[in-house]
Design a protein around this motif. Structure first.
Motif, PDB file in Angstrom:
ATOM      1  N   GLY A   1       0.747  -9.985 -15.575  1.00  0.00           N
ATOM      2  CA  GLY A   1       0.742  -8.570 -15.941  1.00  0.00           C
ATOM      3  C   GLY A   1       0.288  -7.656 -14.827  1.00  0.00           C
ATOM      4  N   VAL A   2       0.182  -8.157 -13.608  1.00  0.00           N
ATOM      5  CA  VAL A   2      -0.271  -7.348 -12.479  1.00  0.00           C
ATOM      6  C   VAL A   2       0.901  -7.091 -11.542  1.00  0.00           C
ATOM      7  CG1 VAL A   2      -1.805  -7.240 -10.492  1.00  0.00           C
ATOM      8  CG2 VAL A   2      -2.616  -8.231 -12.640  1.00  0.00           C
ATOM      9  N   GLU A   3       1.116  -5.853 -11.200  1.00  0.00           N
ATOM     10  CA  GLU A   3       2.152  -5.475 -10.249  1.00  0.00           C
ATOM     11  C   GLU A   3       1.479  -5.024  -8.956  1.00  0.00           C
ATOM     12  OE1 GLU A   3       5.936  -2.387  -9.827  1.00  0.00           O
ATOM     13  OE2 GLU A   3       4.832  -2.583 -11.717  1.00  0.00           O
ATOM     14  N   ILE A   4       1.846  -5.676  -7.850  1.00  0.00           N
ATOM     15  CA  ILE A   4       1.192  -5.414  -6.574  1.00  0.00           C
ATOM     16  C   ILE A   4       2.041  -4.463  -5.744  1.00  0.00           C
ATOM     17  CG2 ILE A   4       0.349  -6.461  -4.424  1.00  0.00           C
ATOM     18  CD1 ILE A   4      -0.223  -8.988  -5.959  1.00  0.00           C
ATOM     19  N   ASN A   5       1.384  -3.487  -5.146  1.00  0.00           N
ATOM     20  CA  ASN A   5       2.040  -2.554  -4.236  1.00  0.00           C
ATOM     21  C   ASN A   5       1.982  -3.141  -2.826  1.00  0.00           C
ATOM     22  OD1 ASN A   5       3.092  -0.377  -2.870  1.00  0.00           O
ATOM     23  ND2 ASN A   5       1.227   0.874  -3.037  1.00  0.00           N
ATOM     24  N   TRP A   6       3.125  -3.609  -2.323  1.00  0.00           N
ATOM     25  CA  TRP A   6       3.150  -4.301  -1.027  1.00  0.00           C
ATOM     26  C   TRP A   6       3.155  -3.337   0.155  1.00  0.00           C
ATOM     27  CZ3 TRP A   6       1.530  -8.862  -1.631  1.00  0.00           C
ATOM     28  CH2 TRP A   6       1.928  -9.663  -2.703  1.00  0.00           C
ATOM     29  N   GLU A   7       3.288  -2.061  -0.085  1.00  0.00           N
ATOM     30  CA  GLU A   7       3.169  -1.039   0.958  1.00  0.00           C
ATOM     31  C   GLU A   7       4.095  -1.310   2.148  1.00  0.00           C
ATOM     32  OE1 GLU A   7      -0.880  -0.726   2.083  1.00  0.00           O
ATOM     33  OE2 GLU A   7      -1.598  -0.382   0.028  1.00  0.00           O
ATOM     34  N   GLY A   8       5.364  -1.540   1.874  1.00  0.00           N
ATOM     35  CA  GLY A   8       6.346  -1.703   2.929  1.00  0.00           C
ATOM     36  C   GLY A   8       6.617  -3.139   3.345  1.00  0.00           C
ATOM     37  N   TRP A   9       5.927  -4.105   2.746  1.00  0.00           N
ATOM     38  CA  TRP A   9       6.114  -5.517   3.106  1.00  0.00           C
ATOM     39  C   TRP A   9       7.055  -6.236   2.133  1.00  0.00           C
ATOM     40  CZ3 TRP A   9       4.277  -7.157   7.657  1.00  0.00           C
ATOM     41  CH2 TRP A   9       3.210  -6.459   8.248  1.00  0.00           C
TER      42      TRP A   9
ATOM     43  N   GLN B   1      -4.679  -5.442   7.718  1.00  0.00           N
ATOM     44  CA  GLN B   1      -4.639  -4.512   6.586  1.00  0.00           C
ATOM     45  C   GLN B   1      -5.775  -4.779   5.610  1.00  0.00           C
ATOM     46  OE1 GLN B   1      -0.645  -3.855   4.975  1.00  0.00           O
ATOM     47  NE2 GLN B   1      -1.511  -3.849   2.897  1.00  0.00           N
ATOM     48  N   GLU B   2      -6.209  -6.028   5.530  1.00  0.00           N
ATOM     49  CA  GLU B   2      -7.390  -6.479   4.778  1.00  0.00           C
ATOM     50  C   GLU B   2      -7.207  -6.487   3.266  1.00  0.00           C
ATOM     51  OE1 GLU B   2     -10.848  -4.359   5.990  1.00  0.00           O
ATOM     52  OE2 GLU B   2     -10.919  -5.322   7.977  1.00  0.00           O
ATOM     53  N   THR B   3      -6.587  -5.473   2.682  1.00  0.00           N
ATOM     54  CA  THR B   3      -6.452  -5.435   1.220  1.00  0.00           C
ATOM     55  C   THR B   3      -5.076  -4.906   0.817  1.00  0.00           C
ATOM     56  OG1 THR B   3      -7.392  -3.207   1.066  1.00  0.00           O
ATOM     57  CG2 THR B   3      -8.924  -5.071   0.840  1.00  0.00           C
ATOM     58  N   VAL B   4      -4.673  -5.260  -0.391  1.00  0.00           N
ATOM     59  CA  VAL B   4      -3.522  -4.636  -1.057  1.00  0.00           C
ATOM     60  C   VAL B   4      -3.969  -4.241  -2.457  1.00  0.00           C
ATOM     61  CG1 VAL B   4      -1.729  -5.827   0.241  1.00  0.00           C
ATOM     62  CG2 VAL B   4      -2.680  -6.901  -1.809  1.00  0.00           C
ATOM     63  N   GLU B   5      -3.282  -3.261  -3.012  1.00  0.00           N
ATOM     64  CA  GLU B   5      -3.654  -2.762  -4.327  1.00  0.00           C
ATOM     65  C   GLU B   5      -2.667  -3.243  -5.383  1.00  0.00           C
ATOM     66  OE1 GLU B   5      -6.410  -1.078  -4.918  1.00  0.00           O
ATOM     67  OE2 GLU B   5      -6.932  -1.155  -2.776  1.00  0.00           O
ATOM     68  N   GLY B   6      -3.203  -3.512  -6.565  1.00  0.00           N
ATOM     69  CA  GLY B   6      -2.388  -3.912  -7.699  1.00  0.00           C
ATOM     70  C   GLY B   6      -2.694  -3.083  -8.923  1.00  0.00           C
ATOM     71  N   THR B   7      -1.783  -3.105  -9.892  1.00  0.00           N
ATOM     72  CA  THR B   7      -1.958  -2.316 -11.118  1.00  0.00           C
ATOM     73  C   THR B   7      -1.609  -3.174 -12.315  1.00  0.00           C
ATOM     74  OG1 THR B   7      -1.286  -0.311  -9.919  1.00  0.00           O
ATOM     75  CG2 THR B   7      -1.315  -0.210 -12.337  1.00  0.00           C
TER      76      THR B   7
END
Length: 416
Positions: free
Chosen positions: A186-194, A119-125
């Protein structure tokens, strides 16, 4: 060693005494048989047991001092006074909350770990600003460096290397933020189903304790040069059952284990910054929260294995292969169904269900994709009721150790 049913002579005598009707005769027979012949029985059994123990010690299991155990624990549950489990990397507990990159543990099988890495990357907000941050996924490097240091210690201490079960360590991943942005709460990571398989704030533990030491020196005269013996005294009675690795930064000529001390032979007159790594073998203790699986490279101990290691004669037969698999299967009950020798082909390496013994890749003895050796394909039986995300890792660990013993082949496995 053959298991024989122990003869319960006391109950046998008691039952036969009931057949004597005359109470005086029964009393006399009881005193004669239990106190007289019974003592002979007890003395004989004690002697036979002592003889068996002596034979077992003469055929000692090689490397039993240097077995490693590993588990994982949530950082909040780490117990610093536990006398068996210690952090693989000390900075995990010393610098809590100060990590440059976020480390996660993935409770997934082998295919799941490969998919997560691809997957190489995950996104955070960022919660405050809503700014998007990208995190690169990579294997945790510090744990791999710890394994390299351990392998180097085995080599400098002249201890034969046995494959370390890396099932837990391989599931630690680092999330590297883009643009060198600091990572905070303060960062919330989107694990995309994990989400169900990701565990945060986990650290690996093993049975290796690092301490500093002071030595005593004894000069040994020699014809052409001078050697020195540095003595490290063991701390307690059970210490002699454990393994010790000495890190001196200098070449070690030999190591000798005695009743309550370890003797190191070097060419250095004095040793500075000496570290001792103690591998605990007994007294595994759990603390609150220590609930995750324990992985180890412990082999099942039996007389035939001791004898074969002592003589150095190994018969490479299907029965011998099955015995080796049973020795290393641990609590998984993995059985060898059979094997076949195949010519090297790319189509085999690309099959997802094929497992390879690659846990020793960091040692420098690597099996490359263009290796021209034939493949020793081992077929394993998998119990249907045994579902465990570490099951395939156990098979890869066994294949990795087999690879060290069968260098003329490339060892692979398939679950049937």
């Amino acid at each position: 060693m053959m298991n024989e049913k122990k003869f319960d002579y006391e109950n046998y005598i008691q039952n036969r005494l009931k057949e004597i009707d005359d109470l005086d005769e029964r009393r006399f027979a009881k005193e004669l048989l239990l106190n007289g012949i019974g003592s002979v029985f007890a003395w004989t059994e004690a002697k036979y047991e002592a003889l068996e123990q002596r034979i077992q010690k003469e055929l000692d299991m090689p490397g039993k001092r240097f077995f490693t155990y590993m588990t994982v624990v949530e950082k909040k549950d780490y117990d610093p006074i536990n006398t068996f489990w210690f952090p693989v990397c000390g900075e995990d507990v010393r610098n809590a909350g100060q990590e440059e990159n976020k480390t996660i543990y993935l409770m997934a099988d082998e295919e799941g770990c490969r998919r997560f890495l691809r997957q190489e990357t995950v996104e955070g907000t960022r919660k405050e600003s809503g700014e998007k941050i990208s995190f690169q996924i990579r294997k945790s490097r510090r744990y791999l460096d710890a394994m390299r240091r351990l392998h180097s210690l085995f080599a400098t201490n002249h201890i034969p290397w046995q494959t370390i079960h890396m099932g837990h360590l391989e599931r630690f991943f680092e999330l590297v933020p883009s643009e060198e942005l600091p990572l905070d709460d303060g960062v919330e990571i989107n694990w995309e189903g994990w989400e169900d398989q990701i565990r945060e704030d986990m650290i690996p533990l093993w049975n290796i304790e690092k301490t500093t030491a002071v030595t005593q020196e004894y000069r040994i005269p020699c014809m052409d040069e001078v050697f020195y013996e540095h003595v490290f005294y063991l701390s307690d009675e059970k210490a002699e059952e454990d393994g010790y690795l000495i890190d001196t930064g200098d070449d070690i000529l030999s190591i000798r284990y005695e009743m309550n001390r370890v003797v190191l032979k070097t060419r250095q007159q004095s040793l500075k910054d000496v570290s001792i790594y103690r591998l605990y073998q007994e007294g595994m203790s759990a603390s609150f929260g220590y609930r995750y699986p324990v992985l180890s490279n412990v082999r099942k101990d039996h007389l035939s294995a001791r004898y074969l290691h002592q003589t150095g004669n190994f018969l490479q037969t299907p029965m011998e292969l099955g015995r080796k698999i049973k020795e290393m299967s641990g609590n998984y009950g993995i059985e060898l169904l059979g094997y076949e020798i195949l010519e090297q082909g790319k189509e085999l390496a690309e099959r997802k269900e094929i497992l390879f013994g690659d846990m020793n890749a960091f040692t420098g003895i690597q099996v490359f994709s263009d290796d021209q050796r034939n493949i020793l394909l081992l077929q394993f039986h998998k119990k249907e009721e045994q579902e465990d995300y570490l099951y395939e890792s156990q098979v890869r660990y066994m294949l990795s150790q087999m690879q060290m013993e069968f260098m003329e082949y490339r060892c692979a496995g398939i679950l049937g």
